[in-house]
Design a protein around this motif. Structure first.
Motif, PDB file in Angstrom:
ATOM      1  N   GLN A 182       0.702  -1.698  -0.151  1.00 17.96           N
ATOM      2  CA  GLN A 182      -0.273  -0.239   0.199  1.00 17.96           C
ATOM      3  C   GLN A 182       0.764   1.338  -0.366  1.00 17.96           C
ATOM      4  N   THR A 183       2.077   1.342   1.131  1.00 18.24           N
ATOM      5  CA  THR A 183       2.941   2.421   0.984  1.00 18.24           C
ATOM      6  C   THR A 183       4.174   2.543   0.299  1.00 18.24           C
ATOM      7  N   GLY A 184       4.646   0.969  -0.039  1.00 17.32           N
ATOM      8  CA  GLY A 184       5.458   0.956  -0.646  1.00 17.32           C
ATOM      9  C   GLY A 184       7.011   1.023   0.828  1.00 17.32           C
ATOM     10  N   ALA A 211      12.979  -6.071   7.361  1.00 19.17           N
ATOM     11  CA  ALA A 211      14.352  -6.009   7.195  1.00 19.17           C
ATOM     12  C   ALA A 211      15.193  -5.778   8.126  1.00 19.17           C
ATOM     13  N   ASN A 212      16.364  -6.258   8.373  1.00 19.36           N
ATOM     14  CA  ASN A 212      17.424  -6.852   8.788  1.00 19.36           C
ATOM     15  C   ASN A 212      18.258  -5.703   8.809  1.00 19.36           C
ATOM     16  N   ILE A 213      17.764  -4.006   8.044  1.00 16.81           N
ATOM     17  CA  ILE A 213      19.297  -3.330   8.431  1.00 16.81           C
ATOM     18  C   ILE A 213      18.139  -2.208   8.539  1.00 16.81           C
ATOM     19  N   PRO A 214      18.395  -2.066   9.498  1.00 13.90           N
ATOM     20  CA  PRO A 214      17.045  -0.514  10.721  1.00 13.90           C
ATOM     21  C   PRO A 214      17.128   0.413  10.206  1.00 13.90           C
ATOM     22  N   ALA A 215      18.348   0.602   9.113  1.00 14.87           N
ATOM     23  CA  ALA A 215      18.307   1.889   8.646  1.00 14.87           C
ATOM     24  C   ALA A 215      17.594   2.497   7.520  1.00 14.87           C
ATOM     25  N   ILE A 216      16.810   1.119   6.862  1.00 15.58           N
ATOM     26  CA  ILE A 216      15.921   1.421   6.014  1.00 15.58           C
ATOM     27  C   ILE A 216      14.473   1.286   6.349  1.00 15.58           C
ATOM     28  N   LYS A 217      14.780   0.678   8.122  1.00 11.17           N
ATOM     29  CA  LYS A 217      13.074   0.021   7.854  1.00 11.17           C
ATOM     30  C   LYS A 217      12.035   1.443   7.828  1.00 11.17           C
ATOM     31  N   GLY A 218      10.745   0.843   7.539  1.00  7.21           N
ATOM     32  CA  GLY A 218      10.276   2.353   7.181  1.00  7.21           C
ATOM     33  C   GLY A 218       9.705   3.254   6.391  1.00  7.21           C
ATOM     34  N   TRP A 219      10.813   2.949   5.766  1.00  6.14           N
ATOM     35  CA  TRP A 219      11.559   3.585   4.675  1.00  6.14           C
ATOM     36  C   TRP A 219      10.974   3.735   3.307  1.00  6.14           C
ATOM     37  N   LEU A 220      10.264   4.471   2.484  1.00  6.50           N
ATOM     38  CA  LEU A 220       9.780   4.842   1.331  1.00  6.50           C
ATOM     39  C   LEU A 220      10.856   4.180   0.200  1.00  6.50           C
ATOM     40  N   LEU A 221      11.846   2.965   0.328  1.00  7.07           N
ATOM     41  CA  LEU A 221      12.936   2.843  -0.204  1.00  7.07           C
ATOM     42  C   LEU A 221      13.586   3.571  -2.133  1.00  7.07           C
ATOM     43  N   ARG A 258      17.027   9.049 -11.112  1.00  8.91           N
ATOM     44  CA  ARG A 258      17.024   7.938 -11.756  1.00  8.91           C
ATOM     45  C   ARG A 258      15.230   7.116 -11.297  1.00  8.91           C
ATOM     46  N   ASP A 259      15.092   6.138 -11.890  1.00  8.69           N
ATOM     47  CA  ASP A 259      14.153   5.067 -11.626  1.00  8.69           C
ATOM     48  C   ASP A 259      15.324   4.108 -10.548  1.00  8.69           C
ATOM     49  N   VAL A 260      14.089   3.571  -9.085  1.00 11.84           N
ATOM     50  CA  VAL A 260      14.695   2.791  -8.874  1.00 11.84           C
ATOM     51  C   VAL A 260      13.717   1.868  -9.011  1.00 11.84           C
ATOM     52  N   LEU A 261      13.636   0.634  -8.696  1.00 11.58           N
ATOM     53  CA  LEU A 261      12.485  -0.035  -8.266  1.00 11.58           C
ATOM     54  C   LEU A 261      13.294  -1.672  -7.357  1.00 11.58           C
ATOM     55  N   VAL A 262      12.711  -1.961  -6.311  1.00 11.76           N
ATOM     56  CA  VAL A 262      12.741  -2.657  -5.271  1.00 11.76           C
ATOM     57  C   VAL A 262      12.063  -4.067  -5.115  1.00 11.76           C
ATOM     58  N   ALA A 263      12.686  -5.317  -5.304  1.00 13.78           N
ATOM     59  CA  ALA A 263      11.720  -6.399  -4.667  1.00 13.78           C
ATOM     60  C   ALA A 263      12.926  -6.937  -3.255  1.00 13.78           C
ATOM     61  N   ASN A 264      12.273  -8.476  -3.146  1.00 11.14           N
ATOM     62  CA  ASN A 264      12.680  -8.605  -2.382  1.00 11.14           C
ATOM     63  C   ASN A 264      13.999 -10.000  -2.881  1.00 11.14           C
ATOM     64  N   ASP A 265      14.758 -10.559  -2.056  1.00 10.40           N
ATOM     65  CA  ASP A 265      15.639 -10.877  -2.590  1.00 10.40           C
ATOM     66  C   ASP A 265      15.512 -12.299  -3.268  1.00 10.40           C
ATOM     67  N   VAL A 284      11.085   4.852  -3.490  1.00  7.98           N
ATOM     68  CA  VAL A 284      10.806   6.677  -4.073  1.00  7.98           C
ATOM     69  C   VAL A 284      11.668   7.596  -3.325  1.00  7.98           C
ATOM     70  N   GLU A 285      12.020   7.393  -2.164  1.00  7.54           N
ATOM     71  CA  GLU A 285      13.625   8.504  -1.810  1.00  7.54           C
ATOM     72  C   GLU A 285      14.427   8.337  -2.575  1.00  7.54           C
ATOM     73  N   LEU A 286      14.793   6.913  -3.473  1.00  9.31           N
ATOM     74  CA  LEU A 286      16.374   6.595  -3.755  1.00  9.31           C
ATOM     75  C   LEU A 286      15.657   7.573  -5.344  1.00  9.31           C
ATOM     76  N   SER A 287      14.761   7.812  -5.733  1.00  8.00           N
ATOM     77  CA  SER A 287      14.339   7.550  -6.599  1.00  8.00           C
ATOM     78  C   SER A 287      14.693   9.187  -6.907  1.00  8.00           C
ATOM     79  N   ALA A 288      14.274   9.943  -5.961  1.00 11.21           N
ATOM     80  CA  ALA A 288      14.304  10.903  -5.820  1.00 11.21           C
ATOM     81  C   ALA A 288      16.063  11.737  -5.159  1.00 11.21           C
ATOM     82  N   ILE A 289      16.490  11.236  -5.056  1.00 16.50           N
ATOM     83  CA  ILE A 289      17.829  11.329  -4.086  1.00 16.50           C
ATOM     84  C   ILE A 289      19.157  10.933  -5.668  1.00 16.50           C
ATOM     85  N   LEU A 290      18.817  10.057  -6.324  1.00 18.61           N
ATOM     86  CA  LEU A 290      19.345   9.531  -6.613  1.00 18.61           C
ATOM     87  C   LEU A 290      19.418  10.147  -8.967  1.00 18.61           C
TER      88      LEU A 290
END
Length: 308
Positions: free
Chosen positions: A72-74, A79-89, A99-106, A91-97
Motif C-alpha cells: 500500500q505504501t511501499g 528488514a534486518n537493516i534498521p536504517a531503511i526500516k519503514g522507509w519508502l526506499l 533516476r528510476d529505482v525498483l525494489v523487490a525481496n531478495d 521513492v526516496e532513492l529515486s528522488a535522491i539519485l
C-alpha cells in the motif's frame, strides 16, 4: 540497455553492472551501514557515481534486499537493516539519485533470475527456495511476481511447526528469530543443520564440515542429515502440493551440496500427491548471485508489463 543492480543484506551491499545480454560487467561489495541512513545512502550513491564515471551512462537501478515492502505504501518491512526500516526506499532513492529505482525481496529476485534465464527458464510456475543461514522463498508465475496483500510471500520457513519432528528425533526446540517456536527457519538452513548436529553429536561444527563427514559415512553426520532432510522435505512437500510448481530451484550456501539437494528432491517427490518423474528440487544456476541478477531484471519485466 545497461542496468545497475544492488543486492542489499544486513552485512554487505553487492553492486553489479549488467549489459543488454545480462552479462555482468562489474561487481563490487561494501559493508552495509545497517544503522545509519545517511551512511547507507552515501554508500549506494558512491558505487553508482563510480560506475557512471567508468561506463559513461546513467542506467536505472534495481534493488534486491532482505525484507518486504508494504504494497500500500511501499515502506520497507521485515528488514534486518534498521536504517531503511519503514522507509519508502524506492521513492526516496529515486528522488535522491535522480533516476528510476525498483525494489523487490531478495528471494523473489532469485526466483525471477532462475525463471528468466536459469534452471527454470521457460517454466510457468517457479517456487525458488533459499537454504542459507535460514529459509526463504520466492514465487514467479509466467515470468512475473505474483501479487500479495501484505507484501510478505514465499516465506515457507515461518508459520509452520516442526516441533513434532524434533521430538521424534530427541531434539529440543529453539525459538525462531520471528519470535515463534517450531518454525522451519530455525532448522532448515545451514544454522539449523549445525544445531541438529550439535545436539546429536555434542560437538558444534560448520555445515560444510558436517556434509563432508556425511560423505565419508560418519554416523553422527549421517543421522544429522537424515533428520535435516526429513524436516525440510516434509514442509517443502506441502508447498509443492499447494503451488504445483514446474521447478524448485535452490539458492543459498546449501545449494552447493548437490548430493544433499538430490536427497531432498527424492524425499519431496515421494511425499507429494502429484507425479514428478524428473528431478523437481534442483540447485539453482544462480545460487550465489541470484538476488543481484534478479534485481537487474526488475526494470525489464516492468517495461514488459507497461507495454502490454
Amino acid at each position: 540497455m545497461m542496468q545497475y543492480a544492488f543486492d542489499i543484506g544486513g552485512s554487505k551491499i553487492e553492486f553489479g553492472v549488467f549489459d543488454d545480454a545480462g552479462d555482468i560487467l562489474s561487481h563490487s561489495k561494501t559493508p552495509t551501514p545497517a544503522h545509519d541512513r545517511d551512511a547507507f545512502v552515501a554508500a549506494v550513491s558512491g558505487l553508482i557515481d563510480e560506475a557512471d564515471r567508468e561506463f559513461g551512462e546513467r542506467p536505472n537501478i534495481g534493488i534486491s534486499f532482505a525484507g518486504g515492502l508494504d504494497p500500500q505504501t511501499g515502506a520497507v518491512i521485515s528488514a534486518n537493516i534498521p536504517a531503511i526500516k519503514g522507509w519508502l526506499l524506492a521513492v526516496e532513492l529515486s528522488a535522491i539519485l535522480n533516476r528510476d529505482v525498483l525494489v523487490a525481496n531478495d528471494a523473489d529476485c532469485f526466483a525471477l533470475a532462475e525463471a528468466r534465464t536459469g534452471v527454470a527458464k521457460n517454466a510457468r510456475t517457479v517456487f525458488a527456495i533459499i537454504l542459507g543461514t535460514g529459509v526463504g522463498g520466492g514465487i514467479v508465475v509466467d515470468g512475473h511476481f505474483i501479487g500479495g496483500r501484505s507484501g510478505i510471500r514465499g516465506e515457507w520457513g515461518h508459520g509452520n511447526d516442526v516441533t513434532g519432528g524434533l521430538i521424534r528425533n530427541g531434539l529440543a526446540p529453539v525459538a525462531c528469530g520471528c519470535g515463534n517456536t517450531g518454525c522451519l527457519d530455525a532448522w532448515g538452513g545451514a544454522r539449523g543443520l549445525e544445531n541438529i548436529h550439535a545436539q546429536i553429536s555434542g560437538n558444534r561444527t560448520t555445515s560444510f564440515e558436517i556434509t563432508d563427514a556425511w560423505r565419508t559415512g560418519d554416523d553422527h553426520a549421517t543421522r544429522s542429515l537424515e533428520i535435516y532432510c526429513d524436516l525440510v522435505s516434509r514442509e517443502l512437500a506441502l508447498m509443492v502440493n499447494v503451488l504445483d510448481p514446474d521447478c524448485v530451484p535452490v539458492g543459498g550456501g546449501i545449494a552447493s551440496e548437490e548430493s544433499l539437494i538430490a536427497k531432498i528432491d527424492t524425499m519431496v517427490r515421494q511425499r507429494v500427491l502429484g507425479r514428478y518423474d524428473a528431478p523437481l528440487v534442483v540447485p539453482g544456476r544462480y545460487s550465489r548471485d541470484g538476488g543481484l541478477r534478479g534485481a537487474a531484471m526488475l526494470h525489464v519485466i516492468a517495461n514488459a508489463q507497461d507495454s502490454q
